[in-house]
Structure formats: C-alpha cells, structure tokens
Design an enzyme around this catalytic site. Structure first.
Site, PDB file in Angstrom:
ATOM      1  N   LYS A   9      92.493  35.617  26.609  1.00 47.55           N
ATOM      2  CA  LYS A   9      93.564  36.617  26.547  1.00 47.55           C
ATOM      3  C   LYS A   9      94.428  36.452  27.789  1.00 47.55           C
ATOM      4  O   LYS A   9      94.711  37.411  28.516  1.00 47.55           O
ATOM      5  CB  LYS A   9      92.968  38.029  26.494  1.00 47.55           C
ATOM      6  N   TYR A  25      80.432  41.014  32.035  1.00 50.54           N
ATOM      7  CA  TYR A  25      78.972  41.067  31.918  1.00 50.54           C
ATOM      8  C   TYR A  25      78.276  40.819  33.255  1.00 50.54           C
ATOM      9  O   TYR A  25      77.056  40.833  33.320  1.00 50.54           O
ATOM     10  CB  TYR A  25      78.468  39.986  30.955  1.00 50.54           C
ATOM     11  N   ASP A  47      92.668  37.353  20.097  1.00 55.95           N
ATOM     12  CA  ASP A  47      92.853  38.197  18.902  1.00 55.95           C
ATOM     13  C   ASP A  47      93.334  37.358  17.723  1.00 55.95           C
ATOM     14  O   ASP A  47      92.883  37.526  16.583  1.00 55.95           O
ATOM     15  CB  ASP A  47      93.781  39.384  19.172  1.00 55.95           C
ATOM     16  N   ASP A  88      81.076  36.701  22.706  1.00 55.52           N
ATOM     17  CA  ASP A  88      80.194  37.612  21.981  1.00 55.52           C
ATOM     18  C   ASP A  88      80.854  37.992  20.655  1.00 55.52           C
ATOM     19  O   ASP A  88      80.246  37.915  19.577  1.00 55.52           O
ATOM     20  CB  ASP A  88      79.979  38.859  22.846  1.00 55.52           C
TER      21      ASP A  88
END
Ligand code: NAP
Length: 429
Positions: free
Chosen positions: A238, A168, A292, A316
């Site tokens: 991640k 972002y 995930d 988000d």
C-alpha cells in the site's frame, strides 16, 4: 547440550524426550544434511491440534517409509500442553524453542491466541525467536475439493509473507498507559504530527519495515520462482498511502530484482519499455500491485499471478483470500522458513469447538508436512503425499467440512481420512 548449533543426538532437555532412534538434521555449507531417519520435533498444538497432528504423522511417516526413509518424531510442547507440563504461566518453554532451533526442521499444529488481553501470539513469538522470516503458503486446487469460484484450477500461487516486522512486530501500546501518552507526546511535539490523533483514549502501534527484512524476503521469493520455473514475482503493498514503509518495501524489492540477478530477472517496466512484453526464456518478471487491487485480482485474473511477496499484514489477508478459492481453511498449508530452518504449520487455527472430536480435516496439516518433506529433499515422498490426498478426496472419502459441500461421498473421521490416504500411498508407491 541444548542450544548448540548442530547437535548429534547429545541433547538433553527437562521435559522433552529425545528419541533413541534417528539423528539430527545438520547444516552443511549452504544446505542441510538430512539423515535417513531424521529426528523431527512436533508441536501438536491447541484445540484440534490433537486431531490433525497425529493424522499428519501417520501420513508423513507412511510416505517416508514408502520411499526408503523414516521419521523419528520428538514431541515438544507449547500452549495448553506446555502449561500442563511446565506450569500455568509457561505458554512457550525456552526448551521448545531450543529444540526446534537445534533440530532445524519441525512441524506444528495451531496454537490459540487470546483476543485483547492475555499472552501474545505464540505463533508470532516462535517465528520471531527462531527468526523464521518467510511464511510461505502454496495455494493450489486439489481435484474434487468444492470451491466457491468457477475455475478453482486457475489458482496456483505461492505467497511469501514477511514474518518478523510490520504491525505484527509487537510495538504496540495500550490506551491509558504512560507509554502511550509518552509516545503520543513525542509524535505530536517532536515529530510535528499535530491534529492527527483524536483527543481521548488512544492505542498506538508502530510499523517497522526495514531494508534488511524486505530484501531477504523478496530474495527468497525470487530464488523460489527461479528454482521452480515460475514466471513472475508480484510485490504487494500500500505504498500509495504508506510511502515510507510499504512504498519502501516495493522499492527495496525492485532493488533486489535489478541488482542481484542479472538477466535472470526482469522488471515489468523494463519488459514493456525495452522488449515489447517479450520476456527472456526462463526469466522471472518482477512487478508490483497495490494490495486492495490485488485482493480483487486474485479473484478476477487468477491465472496471471504466480509468486507473491509482501509484508506481514497484507500477507495474512491475501493468503487467506487465495486459500478461500481452493476450498478454505481445512485445506490450506503453510511453512515458516529462516536460514536453514523450517517450521511447517497449517494456515487454520485451533477451532476449539471441534477439539478432540476426531472430526476436522487434517489436509492442511498433512500438506504442510508435504512442504517440509520437500525441504528435506524428499521430493518423491512429497509427491506421494499430494497424489494420495488427491486420490482420497477424488474418491469422495472426506471429512465433514468437504462432505457438506459435495453430493454423495463418505463422511469419515480425521483418523479414518488419514488411514485412507495411507492406503492410497501404499497403492501409488
Ligand atoms: P480457526 O480455528 O481456523 O477456525 C475457524 C473455522 O474454520 C472453524 O470453525 C471451521 O469452520 C473451519 N476450520 C478450521 N480448521 C479446520 C479444519 N482443520 N477442518 C475443517 N474446518 C476447519 O479460526 P478461529 O476460530 O478464528 O481461531 C481459533 C484460534 O486459533 C484463535 O485463538 C486464533 O488466534 C488461533 N489461530 C492460530 C493459528 C496458528 O496457530 N497458526 C492460525 C489462525 C488462528 P466451520 O465451523 O464452519 O466448519
């Protein structure tokens, strides 16, 4: 004098009317000094902002009044209202940013962001310009709100999403430009990443994750967990794939936990290796989960998680996934925090198709205001807001979005819903 660090009603702006009543909130040592009637800047926002913002003002003011305070609102402009006042090209006037910086605590409705072409997100710009580095989203279920899960009451998490970095950050180059070709050559020829990027047009973004940005976010999440008697902080990443960005976030997060809090904070590894799972009384356990997996865990093992700390993009996704469990976008509140600054805002967008119809649910904006009241130290007013919202929804006085999901009940307009909450505030106070 706009731009001064701590104004005392001496501000003057071009298009912003400073109210006669009220005083500015100022910084005092490590905290805020909040007058009885603070001046609070408000951006109505685009689309349904004109519906939900006035509804929130009515409710927040009533809660403040019921507990011996008042709020002096100061309209400031962004998005379509800014373009109307300042000219077609001015989406986010500098004086709006200055006013929020000067007055320290503010609230905003949603702002539209064009997809693909057009100006960049005004929400992201505001967070970056004001260095509001932590987006905080408390997610709890309100009795009576329909939910897609069997036990929505198990959801009680607070997400801390880093707000200034990650993909972002705005370091992104469009296919076909000189910049993207230059960056591609650099990555391939100088950094040795050959045969990775396919031939032909390519867009490239850069994902910066800094030690500074990661540590201040995790610190804020741990401080919150300690202050609010929460049991754990989960670092979400991640790092298995993006080792030097998301993996580094995890490592820096653990460094904060291990180096800055003594016995108050314990890592999950230490907890099991040295204490057989028995956490010291009052301590916060810091653990980590792959993003995930975490998206499943918030659904399948909801009551095991508490405070979540993560980077911008994961944050988000995860906060919206949590929000879905407690009844969706009309309900989910949020706030952005910097050092001694707060800009509260609902999670939802500007839903343009409902703009100006006095139809949508203002709960998310009202509960965002509740976070703001809490930050002012107005705990009693903040509790009143939550209780009155709960009472109103339990009575089945609801807007269209909830009405279509429940049996019976009365479908009311945005403004009527706000009035019903005010009536409950008066009863409860
Ligand atoms: P959205 O505006 O949040 O609306 C999506 C759908 O969510 C609506 O059609 C409606 O569903 C439901 N919804 C949202 N707010 C609601 C409310 N207060 N009460 C009841 N239902 C509500 O998402 P979007 O359509 O993806 O985004 C529109 C614009 O908002 C975009 O320009 C986007 O960039 C921007 N946006 C801004 C912010 C922000 O300012 N922080 C955040 C997100 C998006 P139903 O039609 O099914 O009833």
């Amino acid at each position: 004098m706009a731009g001064m660090d701590d104004p005392q009603n001496e501000m003057s702006y071009e298009q912003i009317e400073v109210p006669d009543e009220g005083e500015a909130i100022t910084a005092e040592g490590e905290g805020l000094s909040v007058p009885e009637t603070p001046v609070i800047p408000i951006i109505y926002g685009d689309g349904i902002g004109v519906d939900v913002a006035p509804a929130a003002q009515t409710v927040l003011e009533a809660a403040a009044n019921a507990t011996g305070n008042d709020i002096s609102w100061m309209r400031v402009y962004a998005g379509e209202h800014a373009r109307e006042r300042y000219g077609e090209e001015v989406h986010l006037p500098e004086e709006t940013v200055s006013a929020i910086r000067d007055y320290r605590v503010a609230i905003k409705g949603p702002l539209t962001t064009p997809v693909g072409a057009g100006f960049r997100s005004l929400n992201v710009a505001l967070r970056k310009k004001l260095d509001l580095y932590a987006n905080v989203r408390p997610t709890y279920h309100i009795d009576g709100v329909p939910s897609p899960v069997k036990n929505p009451g198990q959801m009680d998490m607070v997400t801390f999403r880093e707000n200034t970095e990650d993909v972002y950050a705005g370091i992104e180059f469009e296919a076909g430009t000189d910049e993207v070709e230059k960056l591609k050559r650099f990555v391939e020829e100088e950094m040795g990443a050959r045969d990775v990027i396919h031939d032909g047009p390519v867009g490239i973004g850069v994902k910066p994750i800094t030690e500074y940005g990661s540590k201040r976010l995790v610190r804020r999440a741990i401080d919150y967990a300690l202050e609010h008697d929460r049991e754990s902080v989960t670092l979400i990443h991640k790092g298995n794939i993006m080792k030097f960005t998301e993996g580094a976030f995890r490592d820096w997060g653990y460094e904060v936990a291990e180096e800055e809090y003594g016995d108050e904070v314990i890592t999950e590894d230490t907890l099991w290796e040295e204490r057989d799972g028995d956490a010291p009384e009052g301590s916060v356990v810091v653990n980590d989960r792959i993003a995930d997996n975490m998206l499943q865990q918030v659904l399948t093992r909801t009551d095991e998680y508490d405070v979540l700390a993560t980077m911008n993009l994961n944050g988000d996704y995860i906060s919206d996934a949590c929000g879905a469990q407690i009844g969706g976008l009309g309900i989910a509140p949020g706030a952005n925090f910097g050092d001694l600054r707060c800009l509260a805002e609902p999670v939802h967008g500007s839903a343009p198709k409902y703009a100006g119809q006095d139809k949508v649910n203002p709960t998310a904006m009202i509960l965002s205001g509740r976070i703001m009241l809490e930050y002012l130290g107005w705990e009693e007013a903040a509790s009143l807001v939550r209780e009155a919202v709960e009472a109103t929804i339990s009575e089945k006085t609801v807007t269209y979005d909830l009405h279509r999901q429940i049996d019976g009940g009365e479908k009311v307009a945005t403004s009527e819903f706000a009035e019903a909450i005010v009536a409950n505030i008066e009863t409860l106070a």
